[in-house]
Design a protein around this motif. Sequence first.
Motif, PDB file in Angstrom:
ATOM      1  N   VAL A   1      -7.183 -19.346  -4.129  1.00 33.90           N
ATOM      2  CA  VAL A   1      -8.048 -18.181  -3.943  1.00 33.90           C
ATOM      3  C   VAL A   1      -7.687 -17.541  -2.614  1.00 33.90           C
ATOM      4  CG1 VAL A   1     -10.429 -17.372  -3.710  1.00 33.90           C
ATOM      5  CG2 VAL A   1      -9.903 -19.263  -5.274  1.00 33.90           C
ATOM      6  N   MET A   2      -7.455 -16.229  -2.595  1.00 38.87           N
ATOM      7  CA  MET A   2      -6.989 -15.558  -1.385  1.00 38.87           C
ATOM      8  C   MET A   2      -7.848 -14.343  -1.061  1.00 38.87           C
ATOM      9  SD  MET A   2      -3.174 -14.044  -0.541  1.00 38.87           S
ATOM     10  CE  MET A   2      -3.383 -12.423  -1.296  1.00 38.87           C
ATOM     11  N   SER A   3      -8.408 -14.320   0.134  1.00 36.84           N
ATOM     12  CA  SER A   3      -9.097 -13.126   0.621  1.00 36.84           C
ATOM     13  C   SER A   3      -8.050 -12.092   1.023  1.00 36.84           C
ATOM     14  CB  SER A   3      -9.980 -13.469   1.823  1.00 36.84           C
ATOM     15  OG  SER A   3     -10.967 -14.417   1.469  1.00 36.84           O
ATOM     16  N   THR A   4      -8.434 -10.828   1.030  1.00 34.22           N
ATOM     17  CA  THR A   4      -7.494  -9.768   1.363  1.00 34.22           C
ATOM     18  C   THR A   4      -8.100  -8.824   2.399  1.00 34.22           C
ATOM     19  OG1 THR A   4      -8.256  -8.129  -0.264  1.00 34.22           O
ATOM     20  CG2 THR A   4      -6.728  -9.841  -1.046  1.00 34.22           C
ATOM     21  N   ASP A   5      -7.245  -7.918   2.913  1.00 37.48           N
ATOM     22  CA  ASP A   5      -7.717  -6.909   3.860  1.00 37.48           C
ATOM     23  C   ASP A   5      -8.440  -5.770   3.159  1.00 37.48           C
ATOM     24  OD1 ASP A   5      -6.816  -8.115   6.231  1.00 37.48           O
ATOM     25  OD2 ASP A   5      -4.787  -7.350   5.930  1.00 37.48           O
ATOM     26  N   VAL A   6      -8.321  -5.689   1.832  1.00 31.74           N
ATOM     27  CA  VAL A   6      -9.101  -4.704   1.086  1.00 31.74           C
ATOM     28  C   VAL A   6     -10.542  -5.206   1.048  1.00 31.74           C
ATOM     29  CG1 VAL A   6      -9.453  -3.561  -1.131  1.00 31.74           C
ATOM     30  CG2 VAL A   6      -7.131  -4.048  -0.336  1.00 31.74           C
ATOM     31  N   PRO A   7     -11.498  -4.425   1.531  1.00 32.10           N
ATOM     32  CA  PRO A   7     -12.888  -4.897   1.597  1.00 32.10           C
ATOM     33  C   PRO A   7     -13.411  -5.408   0.261  1.00 32.10           C
ATOM     34  CG  PRO A   7     -12.638  -2.823   2.772  1.00 32.10           C
ATOM     35  CD  PRO A   7     -11.352  -3.053   2.042  1.00 32.10           C
ATOM     36  N   ASN A   8     -13.995  -6.610   0.286  1.00 29.14           N
ATOM     37  CA  ASN A   8     -14.681  -7.203  -0.872  1.00 29.14           C
ATOM     38  C   ASN A   8     -13.746  -7.619  -2.004  1.00 29.14           C
ATOM     39  OD1 ASN A   8     -17.246  -6.657   0.359  1.00 29.14           O
ATOM     40  ND2 ASN A   8     -17.068  -4.551  -0.345  1.00 29.14           N
TER      41      ASN A   8
END
Length: 287
Positions: free
Chosen positions: A10-17
């Motif tokens: 699972v990877m968070s991104t710089d695109v909000p939300n």
Amino acid sequence: MCQLMPQAGVMSTDVPNLTLVRSDEVMPSSKPIIYEPCIYIVIQGKKVAALGSDDYIYDGLNYLVLSVPLPLECQVLEASVEKPYLAVKVDINTEMLNELIEESTANLKKADDSPVKKGIFVSRLGDNIRATLERILSYVDQPASAKVLGAMAIKELLFHVLAGAQGHYLRAFAYRDKQSFQIAAVINFIQSHYTESIEVADLASRANMSQSSFHHYFKAVTSSSPIQYIKTIRLHAARRNMLYDNKSAGDAAYHVGYSSPSQFSREYRRLFGVSPSIDMQLSTIDV
């Protein structure tokens, strides 16, 4: 998307939300998980979410939407190393949702008059959402564009969901004079106060309903009784405390409001299928 996420996880991104998800194998059985309000779009593969007696299948043709936080039983049904399960999860920003509804009311399909909506639905994935999603993903590896253009594209995606055939199910939770909104407000209260002692009578009063009406509408939205919902929220929170904060089972139980370790272990095993100690040895990140 495989280029953006070459390994499972699972990877968070710089695109909000925006969160990216990849799995290289199917899940042998369903797994309890709580999803916050979100739009969940599968790019490749298939997944099922069970709520009560209902199954919601989402794949390359259908996307999942949650209007309120819900405890689900989820299972990845199609995935392999050669053809991994790929998905994106867009957390719903309530402020953005309300803003869009105010700006677009005249252009949105009128909601039906049924008093309460279930807090989950699956809808057909249209070309407009596909095109918007492609743009969103193109910003993921461009940090500057991700925060500005990505945020604009996320708002566009949310508009397409609101304007879709079942968008009124999501809009119902934003109207203050609707039972759906009152139940959503109570659910948000539970999310913030689950470590405290909570009485159902107080929740019914907060929703401005009789206890019998409150039970009826709460179960219609969540497929769960208020007591069972609170218990599930507490158990998932305890699991997160053990998994991510390295708390002991006893400390985690106490932190979420349990006074009896034996009761906590018994109810934990009933929900997750194993004891807290065994679960920590087997656990992986939820997808």
